[in-house]
Design an enzyme around this catalytic site. Structure first.
Site: not given
Length: 377
Positions: A175, A248, A279, A304, A352, A354
């Site tokens: 961005r 994973r 993180r 994590e 995956y 969301d």
């Protein structure tokens, strides 16, 4: 049969499907092998803080219909995901934006940032990327790749970037504005009071049995309902007849700290290779803003640690490389022969999702199964 629908798994997909089933006047039973409902969005209240037990879950969507649907069960707050990256003690804003480029190179204009990135892209002289490292270098150049991508990615996947396929990162967002909002979606937030409120309201007036494993009495459960909605691992459903799919996993280490504000942000990624975790989540910042964080003298953080999946662990992320996708296709074709079973969600579809896509997919699967019943879509 005692039930119209048996739903295996009380995660978000299963709960939305259960709600729609109940609303349509059909009798359903929801079972889950865990001690609680909600799957990976389950929260545990610790010191007055809603702790995301299975990793940070931030609801975001461009679809107002889905946003209105979830907000009909619980009001969502104004949380905006603006993570930071910590590389050897220096902080960078994410996603890659003008703040990041200023922190890395001292540039202050989009033109200067673009020149820097393009110069490093051109230096690679890579025409066709053959692995993730080459793909990243052609997208963002050496500095961003080595500082913010390489170490984090190798920890996350447990493999060198040179051994990972290029398609894992088809693009990296760049961005040329000073915008730290991670998502581009119009709607974003966290349920006020935690995700358990959303789950409990979806399951209102529905029979639920936790600590109940479908595979412990499979014959009984397969004969108790006309339709089965299965949200677990698709390879396990078929007794691994073609072999096991790869996943994973994650190890979450939670800590209560005697400080009201540990890191000043909900999410900080650690992008160097030596830090063993990817993180740190400070859960308080999902629901407490500004001076509100000081109302509770303690805070809860979660580190994590990614790890390879093995039996006994939780499978969090499908490994969608060529080998596993081809194996999943075999299971998907086998699933099509089971007309009374709906395979839905992250594990059953080996992809995956969301959260907004999970909600939408549950509604789509419901409509496909019960064609004369409309949902909120």
């Amino acid at each position: 049969m005692k039930y119209d629908v048996l739903i295996v798994g009380a995660g978000l997909f299963g709960c939305v499907f259960a709600y729609l089933t109940n609303k349509a006047g059909k009798k359903c039973l929801v079972i889950d092998k865990r001690k609680h409902t909600g799957g990976n969005v389950y929260c545990e209240n610790v010191c007055g803080i809603n702790v995301h037990k299975y990793g940070a879950h931030i609801f975001h969507t461009p679809d107002k219909r889905i946003w209105d649907f979830v907000n009909s069960f619980v009001q969502f707050n104004r949380y905006t995901n603006s993570p930071l990256a910590n590389y050897h003690g220096k902080l960078y804003n994410l996603p890659f934006n003008m703040n990041t480029f200023y922190q890395m190179w001292g540039v202050t204009t989009p033109e200067a940032a673009a020149q820097k990135i393009n110069s490093q892209r051109n230096e690679t002289k890579i025409i066709t990327p053959e692995n993730l490292e080459q793909q990243a270098l052609t997208l963002v150049g050496k500095d961003i790749y080595e500082t913010l991508v390489k170490g984090y990615t190798e920890k996350q996947w447990g493999r060198k970037c040179t051994d990972l396929p290029a398609f894992i990162i088809k693009r990296l967002p760049v961005r040329m504005t000073f915008d730290n909002n991670y998502f581009n979606d119009t709607f974003q937030g966290i349920p006020q009071g935690g995700y358990n409120i959303l789950i409990n309201n979806l399951l209102e007036d529905i029979e639920v049995k936790t600590e109940t494993d479908f595979f412990s009495d499979r014959n009984h459960f397969e004969n108790c309902a006309g339709t089965i909605v299965y949200t677990g691992k698709i390879d396990e459903f078929f007794e691994y007849c073609y072999g096991k799919l790869d996943y994973r996993s994650l190890d979450f280490q939670h800590q209560i700290l005697d400080t009201p504000n540990y890191q000043g942000n909900a999410v900080i990624n650690f992008t160097d290779s030596k830090t063993p975790y990817t993180r740190i989540i400070e859960h308080k910042h999902f629901e407490f803003f500004g001076q509100e964080v000081y109302k509770i003298p303690q805070t809860v953080i979660t580190k994590e640690f990614p790890q390879e999946y093995k039996d006994g662990l939780e499978p969090y992320y499908p490994v969608n490389d060529k080998k596993n996708n081809e194996l999943h296709l075999k299971y998907k074709e086998l699933a099509l022969t089971h007309k009374n079973v709906v395979f839905g969600g992250r594990l059953a579809e080996y992809r995956y999702y969301d959260m907004d896509k999970t909600v939408k997919r549950a509604a789509e699967c419901f409509e496909e199964k019960f064609v004369n019943v409309n949902t909120f879509l």
